[in-house]
Design a protein around this motif. Structure first.
Motif, short mmCIF file in Angstrom:
data_model
loop_
_atom_site.label_atom_id
_atom_site.label_comp_id
_atom_site.label_asym_id
_atom_site.label_seq_id
_atom_site.Cartn_x
_atom_site.Cartn_y
_atom_site.Cartn_z
N UNK A 162 -48.83 -9.35 -44.97
CA UNK A 162 -48.13 -9.04 -43.61
C UNK A 162 -48.85 -9.42 -42.41
N UNK A 163 -50.26 -9.33 -42.57
CA UNK A 163 -51.24 -9.38 -41.67
C UNK A 163 -51.10 -11.10 -41.17
N UNK A 164 -51.01 -11.92 -42.07
CA UNK A 164 -51.11 -13.08 -42.14
C UNK A 164 -49.54 -13.88 -42.10
N UNK A 165 -48.62 -13.10 -41.74
CA UNK A 165 -47.41 -13.72 -41.20
C UNK A 165 -46.25 -13.73 -41.88
N UNK A 166 -46.24 -13.11 -43.17
CA UNK A 166 -45.24 -12.98 -44.08
C UNK A 166 -44.37 -11.68 -43.96
N UNK A 167 -43.24 -11.87 -44.47
CA UNK A 167 -42.37 -11.05 -44.32
C UNK A 167 -42.58 -9.74 -45.21
N UNK A 168 -42.29 -8.44 -44.87
CA UNK A 168 -42.46 -7.66 -45.71
C UNK A 168 -41.08 -7.22 -46.29
N UNK A 169 -40.79 -7.38 -47.54
CA UNK A 169 -39.46 -7.44 -48.07
C UNK A 169 -39.23 -5.95 -48.32
N UNK A 170 -37.93 -5.51 -48.48
CA UNK A 170 -37.50 -4.13 -48.87
C UNK A 170 -37.24 -4.13 -50.37
N UNK A 171 -36.52 -5.06 -50.82
CA UNK A 171 -36.33 -5.23 -52.17
C UNK A 171 -36.40 -6.69 -52.91
N UNK A 172 -37.81 -6.98 -53.21
CA UNK A 172 -37.84 -8.18 -53.70
C UNK A 172 -37.34 -8.64 -54.95
#
Length: 502
Positions: A162-172
Motif C-alpha cells: 500500500x505504501x508503494x502505491x498499490x490498491x488495498x483490496x477488500x476481497x481479493x
C-alpha cells in the motif's frame, strides 16, 4: 460395495470427484460409485496447515516430475494429491476465484456458457464466505475466509504494498478486484478443510454412495461409442464396474488425460507411440497443458519472523504487468518462510513469490505405455513463451519496491536470492528461467470447446462418445488468473447439475 449397478461412476476422488459424489447422491434415487487410486487415510500432517510443504513427497502425493525443461535445463516437481480429497488435501489452501477477465478467453474454442458470470452461481454454491463481501456464497460446504491471525511479517508486506502505491483490496478472492489483500483460505478452526472434509464426509453414510479407495483406473470400457464402465485394479486384482448411466472422469489435469489415452482416446501419434490401439481419435487429449510457474525472491531478516500458524502464504496481490494489459496477469504472494534457494540457506526470513497468471507457454502430456502404473511424460514447457518471462520480471521489480519500503525497514531485511547483483532485465529474466518451481496448477489437457481440438463440449461430454464426461481442471481452456482450486470446485458443481439433467 453394493452389488447394485451404479447410475454414475465417478473416477477420481479429488476436489471435483468429492463434489460430484456428494451432490449426485443428494437424490436418494441416484446410486454413485466413487473410485480413488489413493487412500482414505492420509498422513496426520494433512490437517496441520503449516505442514503442507511436506505433503507432496508423502503417501498423499503422486510424486510426479516433468521432463527436463528447456528454460532451466532441469526437471520440475509437479505435486498432485493422491487420496480422498486429492490436491485439496495437500495444497496450500488458497481459495480464490481468479479475476473475472481470466475467463474471457474460455469461449475461444466455442465453449458456451462458461463466462465468469455464468460460473458465479456455482462459485457461490461451494462456499460459506466469512468475509461478508458482496457476491460471495453464504450456505456452501466450504467455510472460507482470510487467516484469523496473519503473520506479522506478511502484514508488513501488505503495508509495504500500500505504501508503494498499490490498491488495498477488500476481497481479493472474489474475482472482481485487483490489488493486495489477505486471501481466503480453506482453514477452519486451525485445521485444513479439504474437499473430502467438506463434501464427501457428510455423504459417506448415504446408502446410495459406494467409495472404493486404492482403486487405480486402468481403462474405460465401451460398447460401440458408449462408455459403459471402468476397469480398475485393487491390491493386484482387476475389477470391472458398469454404469447404468454415465461415467464421469475427475482424475485431474494429469490423471484424466492419461486415462483417456490408456483407453485408446487421443492423438493417433501419441497412442501408437505408446503401443495402444486407437479407439477414438481426439487429437487434443494431452495437449494444451499449462501451469503457473513461480519464481521466488528470498529475504533474510534480522528481526525474528514469527512461527508460522497458517498456510505460509496468507496475503497476495493481483496486478497487471503493463498498463495496457486487459486484466491482471501477475500474482505476488508473500510467504512467511525462507524457501530453499540457489544462493545460500536462510534461517530466518521470508519469500516473495511471483507468478505469471495468464501464461502463454503450452506443453503436453502423454502415456509411455498402456501400463496404468507407469509414470507419464509431462512437459509443460515452462517459460518458452517470452511474454511469461516479461510478466515475472515486471513482478520482481514491483516486489523489490515493496521489500525496500519503510514498512519493512524495521525487519532489517537483505535480499539473498537472486541478490542485488541481479538488477537489469536480462539478469532477472535469467533468474526466473533458471530458478522456478511449479505453482501446482496444471490445467487444460482435456480442453473444453466445440472445435476439432477440443476434447469435451460445453456440457463436458467427451466429443464423439456417449455416456462419458470429464469434469475437473483438465477442461479449463486457459488457466484462471489465480490459484485454481476454487474454479475446480465450481466446475464440479456445474457438472453435477449437468449430469442430473441428463
Amino acid at each position: 460395495m453394493s452389488s447394485q449397478r451404479p447410475d454414475v461412476i465417478v473416477v477420481g476422488g479429488g476436489s471435483a470427484g468429492c463434489v460430484l459424489a456428494a451432490r449426485l447422491t443428494e437424490d436418494a434415487g441416484t446410486r454413485v460409485l466413487l473410485l480413488e487410486a489413493g487412500s482414505a487415510t492420509l498422513p496426520d500432517a494433512v490437517a496441520h496447515p503449516p505442514a503442507w510443504p511436506s505433503l507432496a513427497s508423502s503417501t498423499a502425493g503422486w510424486g510426479d516430475t516433468t521432463v527436463v525443461q528447456q528454460a532451466s535445463g532441469a526437471p520440475v516437481a509437479l505435486p498432485r494429491g493422491k487420496g480422498l480429497g486429492g490436491s485439496s488435501a495437500i495444497n496450500a489452501m488458497v481459495f480464490a476465484r481468479g479475476h473475472r477477465t481470466g475467463y474471457d478467453s474460455w469461449s475461444a474454442h466455442g465453449a458456451k456458457g462458461w463466462t465468469y458470470d455464468d460460473l458465479l452461481p456455482y462459485f457461490q454454491r461451494t462456499e460459506t464466505a466469512t468475509s461478508g463481501a458482496p457476491g460471495r456464497g453464504t450456505t456452501g460446504p466450504l467455510t472460507v475466509g482470510p487467516a484469523e491471525d496473519p503473520n506479522a511479517i506478511l502484514l508488513a508486506c501488505l503495508e509495504g504494498a500500500v505504501e508503494t502505491g498499490h490498491r488495498r483490496a477488500f476481497d481479493i478472492s472474489g474475482g472482481l478486484e485487483e490489488g493486495f489483500a489477505p486471501v481466503d483460505l480453506n482453514i477452519v478452526g486451525g485445521r485444513r478443510q479439504s474437499a473430502a472434509d467438506a463434501y464427501l464426509a457428510p455423504a459417506l453414510d448415504r446408502p446410495n454412495l459406494d467409495v472404493v479407495t486404492g482403486a487405480t483406473a486402468h481403462r474405460l470400457l465401451f460398447e460401440g461409442t458408449r462408455c459403459v464402465g471402468v476397469e480398475y485394479g485393487v491390491d493386484g486384482r482387476t475389477h470391472t464396474a458398469k454404469a447404468a448411466g454415465e461415467v464421469v472422469v475427475t482424475a485431474g489435469a494429469i490423471g484424466s488425460a492419461l486415462l483417456l489415452q490408456r483407453s485408446g482416446v487421443g492423438s493417433e501419434d501419441d497412442l501408437r507411440q505408446a503401443g495402444v490401439d486407437v479407439f477414438h481419435r481426439l487429437p487434443g487429449v494431452g495437449r494444451n497443458l499449462h501451469d503457473h510457474p513461480r519464481a521466488n525472491l528470498v529475504y533474510q531478516a534480522q528481526r525474528p519472523v514469527p512461527t508460522p500458524r497458517n498456510n505460509h502464504g496468507e496475503i497476495l496481490g493481483l496486478l497487471r504487468s503493463t498498463p495496457d494489459a486487459d486484466g491482471p496477469d501477475v500474482q505476488i504472494i508473500f510467504i512467511d518462510i525462507p524457501l530453499p534457494n540457489a544462493v545460500a540457506p536462510v534461517q530466518n526470513g521470508f519469500t516473495v513469490g511471483i507468478s505469471p497468471m495468464r501464461p502463454a507457454s503450452r506443453g503436453s502430456l502423454r502415456i509411455k505405455s498402456a501400463d496404468p502404473y507407469a509414470p507419464p511424460v509431462i512437459d509443460p514447457r515452462y517459460f518458452t513463451a517470452e511474454e511469461d518471462v516479461r510478466a515475472v520480471v515486471s513482478g520482481i521489480t514491483t516486489a523489490r519496491r515493496i521489500a525496500w519500503s519503510d514498512a519493512l525497514a524495521a525487519w532489517g531485511i537483505e535480499e539473498v536470492s537472486p541478490g542485488l547483483a541481479a538488477v537489469d532485465e536480462e539478469s532477472l529474466a535469467q533468474h526466473a528461467r533458471r530458478y522456478f518451481g511449479s505453482y501446482c496448477h496444471p490445467v487444460g489437457t482435456c480442453l473444453m470447446g466445440e472445435d476439432e481440438v477440443s476434447v469435451v463440449d460445453s456440457e463436458l461430454r467427451v466429443r464423439g462418445l456417449d455416456g462419458l464426461r470429464v469434469a475437473d481442471g483438465s477442461v479449463m481452456p486457459s488457466i484462471p488468473s489465480n490459484n485454481t482450486n476454487a474454479t475446480v470446485y465450481a466446475i464440479a458443481e456445474r457438472a453435477a447439475e449437468l449430469v442430473r439433467r441428463a
